[in-house]
Design a protein around this motif. Sequence first.
Motif: not given
Length: 295
Positions: A131-139, A170-173, A255-259, A287-294
């Motif tokens: 769960v934590p890796v799925s929630a926070r991973s950049l890939c 993004h998940a479909v891609d 896809g990943r979504r949540g807060d 989302p691709p923005a996760a890696r871009a933000a890092s």
Amino acid sequence: MAPTNRHRPVVLGVDASAPRSPAVLWAAEEAARRGAPLRMVHATLPMEVDIRGFAESDHHRALRDQGVEALAEASALVADHHPGLELSTHLVGDHPARALCRESEGAEMIVVGSRGLGRWDEVLSTYSVAVPVSARSLCPVAVVRVVPPPAAEGGPEVVVGSDGSADAGHAVDFAIDLAARHGAALRVVQSWRAPLLVPVDEEAVLAELGRSLRESLSGRAADFPDVPLRHEVRRGHPVETLVPAAEHALAVVVGRRGDGGFSGLRLGSVPHGMIHHAPCPLVTVPPPAARAASG
């Protein structure tokens, strides 16, 4: 500088309690299909968590020894099935989830097994990983609890959940690319639940959702002409519809979504539920923005 996509490794989190888990060969197969190296990581809790306060206790040395043995056993298994695959092993001192999230900065994909922890243990336990890796991973993160089931009569397929959002796009891609690499079909499943208090023409709504879904997939179908593309709209909660749809899938993608404040609560309810109930490997796509933000 982060490596290019071509050289990004598939990273496998190796569990000392299950060094021959289904996740090992699944990760090796993905690395081979992508022409990527396989990076095998085992994390042992850092020494400062030893409550007895010793710099290196017998217990901690035993944990490290178990990690070394697990990496060696997993490596031997991979070498037997993929003798030409480039692989490396790494023993690190860190919390497992934190170590794998750090690895995600330069990874093509993270692959983990599942310890079968309860929902709250997966969120709060020191040893929780999926769960934590799925929630926070950049890939993308693949949680491989079971060996992929036999393909259905119509041949292998990848199943992906969609709700029409950018996150689902993004998940479909990712899913259609995964299907292409495996010579599989792609089945896109959209879920819909009728409102409780507002009367609607359900058949008309389902028909409109199906039309919109078909239109949204037209461009991807053109880009991947060799991937048979199927789509359907099902009544019910996404977890309730995706689980039976993925019964014979080689993977199900969401896809990943949540807060939220806890790592598990940052993961949307659908991927969180699928981690515990998916009948095949589950891939959660950020989302691709996760890696871009890092970067």
